[in-house]
Design a protein around this motif. Structure first.
Motif, PDB file in Angstrom:
ATOM      1  N   LYS A  50       0.852  -1.195   0.000  1.00 15.35           N
ATOM      2  CA  LYS A  50       0.000   0.000   0.000  1.00 15.35           C
ATOM      3  C   LYS A  50       0.886   1.242   0.000  1.00 15.35           C
ATOM      4  O   LYS A  50       1.874   1.310   0.738  1.00 15.35           O
ATOM      5  CB  LYS A  50      -0.914  -0.003   1.227  1.00 15.35           C
TER       6      LYS A  50
ATOM      7  N   THR B 287      -2.519  -1.551  -3.226  1.00 13.22           N
ATOM      8  CA  THR B 287      -3.492  -0.493  -2.974  1.00 13.22           C
ATOM      9  C   THR B 287      -2.796   0.849  -3.125  1.00 13.22           C
ATOM     10  O   THR B 287      -1.868   1.164  -2.357  1.00 13.22           O
ATOM     11  CB  THR B 287      -4.096  -0.620  -1.562  1.00 13.22           C
TER      12      THR B 287
ATOM     13  N   THR C 288      -2.687   4.924  -2.994  1.00 19.42           N
ATOM     14  CA  THR C 288      -3.329   5.982  -2.209  1.00 19.42           C
ATOM     15  C   THR C 288      -3.355   7.320  -2.944  1.00 19.42           C
ATOM     16  O   THR C 288      -3.751   8.332  -2.365  1.00 19.42           O
ATOM     17  CB  THR C 288      -2.598   6.151  -0.863  1.00 19.42           C
TER      18      THR C 288
ATOM     19  N   GLU D  44      -6.105  -1.891  -6.280  1.00 15.06           N
ATOM     20  CA  GLU D  44      -7.178  -1.148  -5.629  1.00 15.06           C
ATOM     21  C   GLU D  44      -6.705   0.269  -5.332  1.00 15.06           C
ATOM     22  O   GLU D  44      -5.509   0.563  -5.391  1.00 15.06           O
ATOM     23  CB  GLU D  44      -7.602  -1.855  -4.332  1.00 15.06           C
TER      24      GLU D  44
ATOM     25  N   ASP E  36      -7.210   3.520  -2.450  1.00 13.98           N
ATOM     26  CA  ASP E  36      -7.705   4.021  -1.168  1.00 13.98           C
ATOM     27  C   ASP E  36      -7.486   5.523  -1.152  1.00 13.98           C
ATOM     28  O   ASP E  36      -6.398   6.001  -0.861  1.00 13.98           O
ATOM     29  CB  ASP E  36      -6.969   3.343  -0.011  1.00 13.98           C
TER      30      ASP E  36
ATOM     31  N   THR F 293     -12.807   6.637  -3.169  1.00 11.08           N
ATOM     32  CA  THR F 293     -13.207   5.280  -2.795  1.00 11.08           C
ATOM     33  C   THR F 293     -13.761   5.231  -1.382  1.00 11.08           C
ATOM     34  O   THR F 293     -14.673   4.458  -1.096  1.00 11.08           O
ATOM     35  CB  THR F 293     -12.013   4.310  -2.911  1.00 11.08           C
ATOM     36  N   ARG F 294     -13.224   6.080  -0.487  1.00 16.59           N
ATOM     37  CA  ARG F 294     -13.750   6.080   0.880  1.00 16.59           C
ATOM     38  C   ARG F 294     -15.172   6.605   0.918  1.00 16.59           C
ATOM     39  O   ARG F 294     -16.013   6.109   1.674  1.00 16.59           O
ATOM     40  CB  ARG F 294     -12.831   6.898   1.797  1.00 16.59           C
TER      41      ARG F 294
ATOM     42  N   GLN G 129     -17.514   3.972  -0.158  1.00 16.54           N
ATOM     43  CA  GLN G 129     -17.681   2.890   0.800  1.00 16.54           C
ATOM     44  C   GLN G 129     -18.561   3.267   1.978  1.00 16.54           C
ATOM     45  O   GLN G 129     -18.937   2.413   2.769  1.00 16.54           O
ATOM     46  CB  GLN G 129     -16.307   2.440   1.317  1.00 16.54           C
TER      47      GLN G 129
END
Length: 382
Positions: A274, A298, A300, A323, A325, A329-330, A333
């Motif tokens: 990440k 992931t 960022t 992915e 983050d 995306t937050r 979610q």
């Protein structure tokens, strides 16, 4: 009596469309090396030998090679079918193979096979219980008192154990493939909604060691007498932090058991990274690592990287999942409202749906009918 406990090889498995055959060949060779060093009295293979009921040609050839090399070493193998296997295909040729020490569980018909090993303390009986469903046990015990009342996995396993020929004065080992209450699962397993496939470990009280398969994380359940050895390889990123291993169970005089793990090192590990794109692609970040590992990355960065997967695979060729983050995306979610998400059984979900559709709750007869129907569906699909 020293026994090597293996399970859940899942030969032929694909993870995120990546074939694991090469990795499985490598780890089976490593396991054979451990077997040569440990010189066990037998190998226990607790189900899910294949990943599919109809395995690929490569998977069949790999199992054939593994069993043949064990047979040449004169090490007996005691294997059962799991929920991923076809019980009939696993049982094929079992009578012929048993003469070479390869003992494959037959299709469950109300009886189970058992085999005797001897050491300086006397007899050790190895009992083989393939993966069973309630419908299978009902059919196998048809005509016996109470057989038609078997509806749950708990009742099915209890009935199967009660029909075993167990001399509790001797040492008894069970090889089984079921989901014991209290076991910690991970993403690569098929677990029934509502936990209807779970059983209490109390059904195994007459056994000195229970070699379980089905759960992919190595662990004891209740005590070291009841154990999942886990998969020899990682099959999901929820297992990325695990140390896979081979379990060695040594039985001395009755009541004296020693269990230990021998760590396995895969050809390619499964790892998570990440950070920002610049951090992940920095030479300092990856120069001392195996970039051939299976990766989940992931990023960022606030902005998606154009052709990010393709660019990252220039460094990490076995990147399985990419992915993000970030703020976007937050926000996606977030769950609107303040309701708590609850874990419910399929029956509870269906009862809620019924009430919404009909503006009234189910009566007892409707609830019982729905419960039986859901259980029948689960028995076929698990």
């Amino acid at each position: 009596m020293k026994l090597i406990h293996l399970s859940d090889l899942h030969l032929g498995k694909r993870v995120n469309e990546f074939s694991m055959i090469e990795d499985q060949k490598y780890i089976l060779n490593q396991i054979l090396g451990i077997i040569d060093e440990e010189a066990p009295d037998g190998v226990l293979l607790a189900g899910d030998i294949y990943d599919r009921p109809v395995p690929s040609a490569e998977a069949v050839q790999l199992l054939d090679s593994f069993l043949t090399r064990l047979a040449k070493r004169k090490i007996p193998v005691y294997a059962i079918s799991g929920n991923h296997d076809s019980a009939e295909r696993i049982a094929f040729g079992s009578h012929i193979m048993s003469s070479s020490g390869i003992c494959m569980s037959p299709v469950y018909d109300g009886k189970t096979e058992k085999y005797c090993l001897m050491d300086s303390y006397g007899e050790v009986w190895i009992h083989l219980l393939p993966f069973i469903r309630p419908a299978v046990v009902r059919h196998a015990l048809q005509g016996e008192e109470g057989a038609e009342e078997i509806r749950s996995y708990q009742e099915a396993v209890q009935a199967a154990v009660e029909h075993m020929d167990i001399d509790t004065e001797k040492r008894n080992v069970l090889v089984a493939h079921q989901f014991a209450v209290g076991a910690m699962s991970c993403d690569s397993e098929e677990i029934a909604v509502g936990g209807i496939d779970q059983i209490e470990v109390s059904v195994f009280q007459d056994f000195d060691y229970v070699a379980l398969g089905h759960i992919h994380s190595p662990q004891n359940v209740g005590s070291n007498q009841i154990r999942y050895c886990g998969t020899p390889l990682k099959y999901s990123f929820s297992e990325a932090g695990q140390q896979k291993s081979v379990t060695v169970a040594e039985l001395f005089e009755k009541g004296d058991l020693e269990v230990r793990e021998i760590p396995l090192k895969p050809f390619r590990d499964m790892r998570k990274l990440k950070g920002t794109y610049m951090e992940i692609t920095s030479l300092a970040n990856y120069q001392d690592t195996n970039t051939e590992d299976y990766m989940q990355i992931t990023l960022t960065d606030e902005e998606d990287i154009v052709d990010g997967m393709q660019k990252l695979r220039a460094i990490y060729p076995n990147l399985m999942r990419l992915e993000y983050d970030n703020r976007r995306t937050r926000e996606n979610q977030e769950i609107s409202g303040t309701e708590t998400v609850e874990k419910k059984s399929e029956l509870e979900y269906f009862q809620e749906f019924f009430e919404l559709q009909n503006n009234q709750p189910m009566n007892e007869e409707q609830r019982k009918f729905s419960e039986d129907l859901i259980r029948k569906i689960q028995e076929v699909s698990i």
